[in-house]
Design a protein around this motif. Structure first.
Motif, PDB file in Angstrom:
ATOM      1  N   THR A   3     -19.262  14.992 -22.838  1.00 37.74           N
ATOM      2  CA  THR A   3     -19.175  15.366 -24.247  1.00 37.74           C
ATOM      3  C   THR A   3     -18.491  16.719 -24.405  1.00 37.74           C
ATOM      4  O   THR A   3     -17.718  16.936 -25.351  1.00 37.74           O
ATOM      5  CB  THR A   3     -20.578  15.420 -24.877  1.00 37.74           C
ATOM      6  N   ARG A  62     -14.795  16.078 -24.136  1.00 45.23           N
ATOM      7  CA  ARG A  62     -14.305  15.390 -25.327  1.00 45.23           C
ATOM      8  C   ARG A  62     -14.205  16.338 -26.516  1.00 45.23           C
ATOM      9  O   ARG A  62     -13.177  16.395 -27.204  1.00 45.23           O
ATOM     10  CB  ARG A  62     -15.245  14.233 -25.661  1.00 45.23           C
ATOM     11  N   ASP A  63     -15.275  17.106 -26.759  1.00 47.66           N
ATOM     12  CA  ASP A  63     -15.267  18.027 -27.891  1.00 47.66           C
ATOM     13  C   ASP A  63     -14.240  19.139 -27.693  1.00 47.66           C
ATOM     14  O   ASP A  63     -13.607  19.587 -28.669  1.00 47.66           O
ATOM     15  CB  ASP A  63     -16.661  18.634 -28.076  1.00 47.66           C
ATOM     16  N   ARG A  87     -11.350  19.010 -26.065  1.00 46.31           N
ATOM     17  CA  ARG A  87      -9.992  18.517 -26.321  1.00 46.31           C
ATOM     18  C   ARG A  87      -9.746  18.309 -27.813  1.00 46.31           C
ATOM     19  O   ARG A  87      -8.633  18.552 -28.294  1.00 46.31           O
ATOM     20  CB  ARG A  87      -9.733  17.223 -25.545  1.00 46.31           C
ATOM     21  N   LYS A  88     -10.767  17.894 -28.548  1.00 45.22           N
ATOM     22  CA  LYS A  88     -10.607  17.745 -29.994  1.00 45.22           C
ATOM     23  C   LYS A  88     -10.258  19.075 -30.660  1.00 45.22           C
ATOM     24  O   LYS A  88      -9.469  19.135 -31.597  1.00 45.22           O
ATOM     25  CB  LYS A  88     -11.900  17.194 -30.608  1.00 45.22           C
ATOM     26  N   ILE A  89     -10.854  20.151 -30.155  1.00 46.65           N
ATOM     27  CA  ILE A  89     -10.650  21.471 -30.755  1.00 46.65           C
ATOM     28  C   ILE A  89      -9.339  22.100 -30.302  1.00 46.65           C
ATOM     29  O   ILE A  89      -8.552  22.598 -31.125  1.00 46.65           O
ATOM     30  CB  ILE A  89     -11.828  22.409 -30.409  1.00 46.65           C
ATOM     31  N   TYR A  90      -9.077  22.058 -29.000  1.00 46.02           N
ATOM     32  CA  TYR A  90      -7.971  22.834 -28.437  1.00 46.02           C
ATOM     33  C   TYR A  90      -6.779  21.992 -27.973  1.00 46.02           C
ATOM     34  O   TYR A  90      -5.737  22.541 -27.611  1.00 46.02           O
ATOM     35  CB  TYR A  90      -8.474  23.678 -27.255  1.00 46.02           C
ATOM     36  N   ASN A  91      -6.933  20.679 -27.944  1.00 44.45           N
ATOM     37  CA  ASN A  91      -5.849  19.780 -27.527  1.00 44.45           C
ATOM     38  C   ASN A  91      -5.307  20.118 -26.143  1.00 44.45           C
ATOM     39  O   ASN A  91      -4.105  20.041 -25.872  1.00 44.45           O
ATOM     40  CB  ASN A  91      -4.692  19.812 -28.547  1.00 44.45           C
TER      41      ASN A  91
END
Length: 275
Positions: free
Chosen positions: A200, A203-204, A206-210
């Motif tokens: 998690t 996943r979280d 990568r959502k924020i910082y790509n």
């Protein structure tokens, strides 16, 4: 550098290192009570830092993140007595000695200067490190309970740390990482401290910082190092540990790959321009 740890019990140890500098990251699962017999440490917490020297006594709360850069002074080894205050032992203690109401909850590392009661308690352990055989658990328990009682006596709000048995909950990931990116912890530990499993956390993140956590951490640490070298006129040898690198040569390689010039070149230019 030679590093030696001698244990009385798994919860009480005497640590000593021979060398100029030693770095350690703190995010312990237990509260840690430390007495510096010799040497000093620069303690870095986010964008703040302070120094504790010989004779200092301080408590590091469990799950509290900080970087310690330990220095030997005047040719003497860095030496400290360390006591772990485990949650299970504290729960047993508080069953018999209920916590009191806290007026001002404590956050972060607590320094007790050179308090005579704590110093006497911890100094009384030193002879036991040289006694062969198994250290009796009842004596160890008595010593740890004595230290807890002294802490509660000299700091009435310490129960806000010692009697808090909650595990980290899910918190703002971006805010936490922006504050603690220079601390070199395993990603699993970052996940735990932000209330996430490792998957998690990835996943979280990568959502924020790509990007991946490791790439982001490296870039952030190098950017901070660049600032210290150019604006603060520091030397590479004074920077690499503070920003989260473990090795000067690796830091120099990564820095040059990122910016196209070495940290030594930037430091020289910045210091020349500041003259």
């Amino acid at each position: 550098m030679d590093f030696e740890i001698r244990y009385i019990t798994p919860d009480i140890k005497l640590s000593e290192f021979k060398g100029e500098v030693y770095k350690a990251e703190a995010a312990f699962q237990h509260h840690i009570l430390i007495w510096y017999i010799l040497g000093e440490s620069k303690i870095i917490q986010g964008d703040k830092s302070f120094t504790l020297g010989t004779g200092s006594i301080f408590l590091i709360p469990r799950n509290h993140v900080a970087t310690f850069i330990n220095y030997a002074k005047e040719g003497q080894n860095h030496k400290a007595v360390v006591m772990h205050l485990e949650p299970e032992r504290l729960k047993q203690y508080y069953q018999e000695n209920p916590p009191v109401a806290v007026r001002n909850p404590i956050k972060g590392i607590v320094s007790f200067e050179k308090h005579p009661l704590l110093e006497s308690c911890l100094a009384s352990l030193i002879p036991y490190f040289d006694i062969p055989g198994t250290f009796p658990e009842n004596i160890a328990s008595m010593k740890i309970n004595e230290a807890i009682t002294i802490l509660r006596t000299i700091h009435p709000d310490i129960d806000s740390i010692l009697a808090d048995f909650e595990e980290p909950g899910k918190i703002d990931l971006a805010g936490y990482m922006e504050q603690h990116y220079m601390v070199n912890l395993p990603l699993e530990r970052f996940g735990y401290l932000t209330g996430r499993s490792l998957s998690t956390f990835h996943r979280d993140f990568r959502k924020i910082y790509n990007t991946t956590p490791q790439r982001w951490l490296t870039k952030k640490r190098l950017s901070l190092a660049h600032y210290h070298l150019q604006e603060k006129k520091k030397r590479p040898s004074d920077v690499y540990l503070e920003v989260g690198f473990e090795d000067l040569s690796h830091f120099s390689f990564a820095f040059k790959k990122q910016f196209g010039y070495s940290p030594a070149e930037l430091s020289t230019r910045a210091r020349s321009a500041g003259m």
